[in-house]
Motif scaffolding. Structure first.
Motif, PDB file in Angstrom:
ATOM      1  N   ASP A  78     -48.527 -63.385  25.243  1.00  0.00           N
ATOM      2  CA  ASP A  78     -47.613 -64.005  25.850  1.00  0.00           C
ATOM      3  C   ASP A  78     -46.308 -63.802  24.820  1.00  0.00           C
ATOM      4  OD1 ASP A  78     -45.445 -66.206  26.398  1.00  0.00           O
ATOM      5  OD2 ASP A  78     -47.050 -67.595  26.420  1.00  0.00           O
ATOM      6  N   VAL A  79     -45.272 -62.966  25.571  1.00  0.00           N
ATOM      7  CA  VAL A  79     -44.374 -62.579  24.781  1.00  0.00           C
ATOM      8  C   VAL A  79     -43.328 -63.610  24.326  1.00  0.00           C
ATOM      9  CG1 VAL A  79     -41.894 -61.212  24.937  1.00  0.00           C
ATOM     10  CG2 VAL A  79     -44.178 -60.218  25.722  1.00  0.00           C
ATOM     11  N   ASP A  80     -43.121 -64.507  25.297  1.00  0.00           N
ATOM     12  CA  ASP A  80     -42.242 -65.750  25.012  1.00  0.00           C
ATOM     13  C   ASP A  80     -42.932 -66.494  23.493  1.00  0.00           C
ATOM     14  OD1 ASP A  80     -40.300 -65.502  27.063  1.00  0.00           O
ATOM     15  OD2 ASP A  80     -42.004 -66.218  28.460  1.00  0.00           O
ATOM     16  N   TYR A  81     -44.046 -66.831  23.555  1.00  0.00           N
ATOM     17  CA  TYR A  81     -44.791 -67.590  22.817  1.00  0.00           C
ATOM     18  C   TYR A  81     -44.523 -66.813  21.268  1.00  0.00           C
ATOM     19  CZ  TYR A  81     -48.138 -69.317  19.623  1.00  0.00           C
ATOM     20  OH  TYR A  81     -48.970 -69.884  18.405  1.00  0.00           O
ATOM     21  N   SER A  82     -45.031 -65.492  21.526  1.00  0.00           N
ATOM     22  CA  SER A  82     -45.005 -64.591  20.047  1.00  0.00           C
ATOM     23  C   SER A  82     -43.349 -64.426  19.802  1.00  0.00           C
ATOM     24  CB  SER A  82     -45.437 -63.153  20.585  1.00  0.00           C
ATOM     25  OG  SER A  82     -46.787 -63.144  20.905  1.00  0.00           O
ATOM     26  N   TYR A  83     -42.511 -64.212  20.612  1.00  0.00           N
ATOM     27  CA  TYR A  83     -41.104 -64.100  20.208  1.00  0.00           C
ATOM     28  C   TYR A  83     -40.646 -65.355  19.428  1.00  0.00           C
ATOM     29  CZ  TYR A  83     -35.937 -64.776  20.919  1.00  0.00           C
ATOM     30  OH  TYR A  83     -34.681 -64.931  20.503  1.00  0.00           O
ATOM     31  N   ARG A  84     -41.099 -66.535  19.896  1.00  0.00           N
ATOM     32  CA  ARG A  84     -40.726 -67.777  19.429  1.00  0.00           C
ATOM     33  C   ARG A  84     -41.430 -67.947  17.852  1.00  0.00           C
ATOM     34  NH1 ARG A  84     -41.804 -69.978  24.348  1.00  0.00           N
ATOM     35  NH2 ARG A  84     -43.745 -70.929  23.719  1.00  0.00           N
ATOM     36  N   GLN A  85     -42.748 -67.820  17.905  1.00  0.00           N
ATOM     37  CA  GLN A  85     -43.397 -67.678  16.521  1.00  0.00           C
ATOM     38  C   GLN A  85     -42.911 -66.542  15.551  1.00  0.00           C
ATOM     39  OE1 GLN A  85     -46.123 -69.840  15.555  1.00  0.00           O
ATOM     40  NE2 GLN A  85     -45.222 -70.846  17.458  1.00  0.00           N
ATOM     41  N   LEU A  86     -42.508 -65.420  15.612  1.00  0.00           N
ATOM     42  CA  LEU A  86     -42.092 -64.377  14.937  1.00  0.00           C
ATOM     43  C   LEU A  86     -40.853 -64.740  14.666  1.00  0.00           C
ATOM     44  CD1 LEU A  86     -43.869 -61.157  16.786  1.00  0.00           C
ATOM     45  CD2 LEU A  86     -44.574 -62.162  14.417  1.00  0.00           C
ATOM     46  N   SER A  87     -39.783 -65.230  15.646  1.00  0.00           N
ATOM     47  CA  SER A  87     -38.672 -65.639  15.165  1.00  0.00           C
ATOM     48  C   SER A  87     -38.410 -66.581  14.109  1.00  0.00           C
ATOM     49  CB  SER A  87     -37.805 -65.970  16.383  1.00  0.00           C
ATOM     50  OG  SER A  87     -37.563 -64.912  17.361  1.00  0.00           O
ATOM     51  N   ALA A  88     -39.742 -67.609  14.223  1.00  0.00           N
ATOM     52  CA  ALA A  88     -39.448 -68.492  13.112  1.00  0.00           C
ATOM     53  C   ALA A  88     -40.097 -68.125  11.850  1.00  0.00           C
ATOM     54  CB  ALA A  88     -40.417 -69.736  13.692  1.00  0.00           C
ATOM     55  N   ARG A  89     -40.435 -67.102  11.898  1.00  0.00           N
ATOM     56  CA  ARG A  89     -40.968 -66.296  10.464  1.00  0.00           C
ATOM     57  C   ARG A  89     -40.027 -65.407   9.958  1.00  0.00           C
ATOM     58  NH1 ARG A  89     -47.023 -64.062  11.984  1.00  0.00           N
ATOM     59  NH2 ARG A  89     -47.817 -66.227  12.637  1.00  0.00           N
ATOM     60  N   GLY A  90     -38.877 -65.265  10.754  1.00  0.00           N
ATOM     61  CA  GLY A  90     -37.808 -64.406  10.069  1.00  0.00           C
ATOM     62  C   GLY A  90     -37.678 -63.145  10.683  1.00  0.00           C
ATOM     63  N   VAL A  91     -38.474 -62.752  11.648  1.00  0.00           N
ATOM     64  CA  VAL A  91     -38.262 -61.326  12.342  1.00  0.00           C
ATOM     65  C   VAL A  91     -37.192 -61.355  13.184  1.00  0.00           C
ATOM     66  CG1 VAL A  91     -39.481 -59.880  14.133  1.00  0.00           C
ATOM     67  CG2 VAL A  91     -40.954 -61.332  12.284  1.00  0.00           C
ATOM     68  N   ALA A  92     -36.563 -60.407  13.168  1.00  0.00           N
ATOM     69  CA  ALA A  92     -35.097 -60.171  13.891  1.00  0.00           C
ATOM     70  C   ALA A  92     -35.426 -59.390  14.996  1.00  0.00           C
ATOM     71  CB  ALA A  92     -34.080 -59.199  13.052  1.00  0.00           C
ATOM     72  N   PHE A  93     -34.909 -60.117  16.067  1.00  0.00           N
ATOM     73  CA  PHE A  93     -35.003 -59.529  17.698  1.00  0.00           C
ATOM     74  C   PHE A  93     -33.530 -59.289  18.172  1.00  0.00           C
ATOM     75  CE2 PHE A  93     -39.193 -61.558  17.351  1.00  0.00           C
ATOM     76  CZ  PHE A  93     -40.230 -61.091  18.105  1.00  0.00           C
ATOM     77  N   GLU A  94     -33.786 -58.197  18.973  1.00  0.00           N
ATOM     78  CA  GLU A  94     -32.307 -57.779  19.525  1.00  0.00           C
ATOM     79  C   GLU A  94     -32.009 -58.968  20.518  1.00  0.00           C
ATOM     80  OE1 GLU A  94     -32.744 -53.824  20.881  1.00  0.00           O
ATOM     81  OE2 GLU A  94     -32.489 -53.184  18.724  1.00  0.00           O
ATOM     82  N   GLY A  95     -32.861 -59.657  20.916  1.00  0.00           N
ATOM     83  CA  GLY A  95     -32.373 -60.704  22.255  1.00  0.00           C
ATOM     84  C   GLY A  95     -33.634 -61.249  22.496  1.00  0.00           C
ATOM     85  N   PRO A  96     -33.430 -62.367  23.248  1.00  0.00           N
ATOM     86  CA  PRO A  96     -34.766 -62.875  23.816  1.00  0.00           C
ATOM     87  C   PRO A  96     -35.591 -62.033  24.911  1.00  0.00           C
ATOM     88  CG  PRO A  96     -32.829 -63.770  25.143  1.00  0.00           C
ATOM     89  CD  PRO A  96     -32.161 -62.717  23.873  1.00  0.00           C
ATOM     90  N   PRO A  97     -36.614 -62.508  25.129  1.00  0.00           N
ATOM     91  CA  PRO A  97     -37.676 -61.697  25.948  1.00  0.00           C
ATOM     92  C   PRO A  97     -36.967 -61.277  27.329  1.00  0.00           C
ATOM     93  CG  PRO A  97     -38.968 -63.247  24.678  1.00  0.00           C
ATOM     94  CD  PRO A  97     -37.490 -63.518  24.663  1.00  0.00           C
ATOM     95  N   GLU A  98     -37.300 -60.098  27.834  1.00  0.00           N
ATOM     96  CA  GLU A  98     -36.633 -59.821  29.130  1.00  0.00           C
ATOM     97  C   GLU A  98     -37.995 -59.613  30.222  1.00  0.00           C
ATOM     98  OE1 GLU A  98     -33.820 -56.919  29.267  1.00  0.00           O
ATOM     99  OE2 GLU A  98     -33.535 -57.117  27.361  1.00  0.00           O
ATOM    100  N   LYS A  99     -37.929 -59.884  31.566  1.00  0.00           N
ATOM    101  CA  LYS A  99     -38.767 -59.457  32.568  1.00  0.00           C
ATOM    102  C   LYS A  99     -38.094 -58.474  33.389  1.00  0.00           C
ATOM    103  CE  LYS A  99     -41.282 -63.842  32.744  1.00  0.00           C
ATOM    104  NZ  LYS A  99     -41.829 -65.001  33.482  1.00  0.00           N
ATOM    105  N   GLN A 100     -38.937 -57.437  33.482  1.00  0.00           N
ATOM    106  CA  GLN A 100     -38.538 -56.370  34.459  1.00  0.00           C
ATOM    107  C   GLN A 100     -39.802 -56.080  35.341  1.00  0.00           C
ATOM    108  OE1 GLN A 100     -35.890 -54.501  34.374  1.00  0.00           O
ATOM    109  NE2 GLN A 100     -34.909 -55.832  32.857  1.00  0.00           N
ATOM    110  N   PRO A 101     -39.536 -55.223  36.356  1.00  0.00           N
ATOM    111  CA  PRO A 101     -40.831 -55.053  37.049  1.00  0.00           C
ATOM    112  C   PRO A 101     -42.139 -54.402  36.532  1.00  0.00           C
ATOM    113  CG  PRO A 101     -38.794 -54.527  38.279  1.00  0.00           C
ATOM    114  CD  PRO A 101     -38.238 -54.614  36.940  1.00  0.00           C
TER     115      PRO A 101
END
Length: 121
Positions: A78-101
């Motif tokens: 689950d990208v959304d869940y992992s994004y939230r968890q890793l962001s809370a640990r200080g991992v720098a993302f370029e932006g929120p998750p995106e959905k593509q075909p």
């Protein structure tokens, strides 16, 4: 014959800083950490639940790879869940998750500026 990809290398300018990032923030575990030449170590990490690992090492003459795009993708359920968890640990993302075909993904950076894709179906 070939049955799996054992590991991929992640180029780094500071192995101690990279080790802290991948173990403390990303949750990987140390498989081996051994001297390998003057001032360098072979640091192999295991990814929880995966057979493929990563190695924090920059071969001589390939320093230009540090801070580049990683040609691969880390998979999660689950990208959304992992994004939230890793962001809370200080991992720098370029932006929120995106959905593509072709899939759901988010891009993050390590302390060396290497860019990685985190994806799920």
């Amino acid at each position: 014959m070939i049955k799996q990809l054992k590991f991929v290398t992640i180029p780094t300018s500071d192995q101690d800083r990279a080790l802290a990032f991948w173990t403390e923030k990303m949750g990987f575990r140390i498989v081996t950490d051994q001297p390998m030449g003057p001032g360098k170590r072979w640091i192999e990490l295991g990814i929880p639940g995966a057979e493929t690992g990563v190695v924090l090492f920059t071969p001589e003459g390939q320093e230009d790879r540090i801070g580049s795009f990683f040609n691969g993708s880390f998979a999660c359920d689950d990208v959304d869940y992992s994004y939230r968890q890793l962001s809370a640990r200080g991992v720098a993302f370029e932006g929120p998750p995106e959905k593509q075909p072709w899939g759901h993904f988010a891009k993050f950076r390590d302390p060396d500026g290497n860019v990685f894709v985190l994806s799920s179906r």
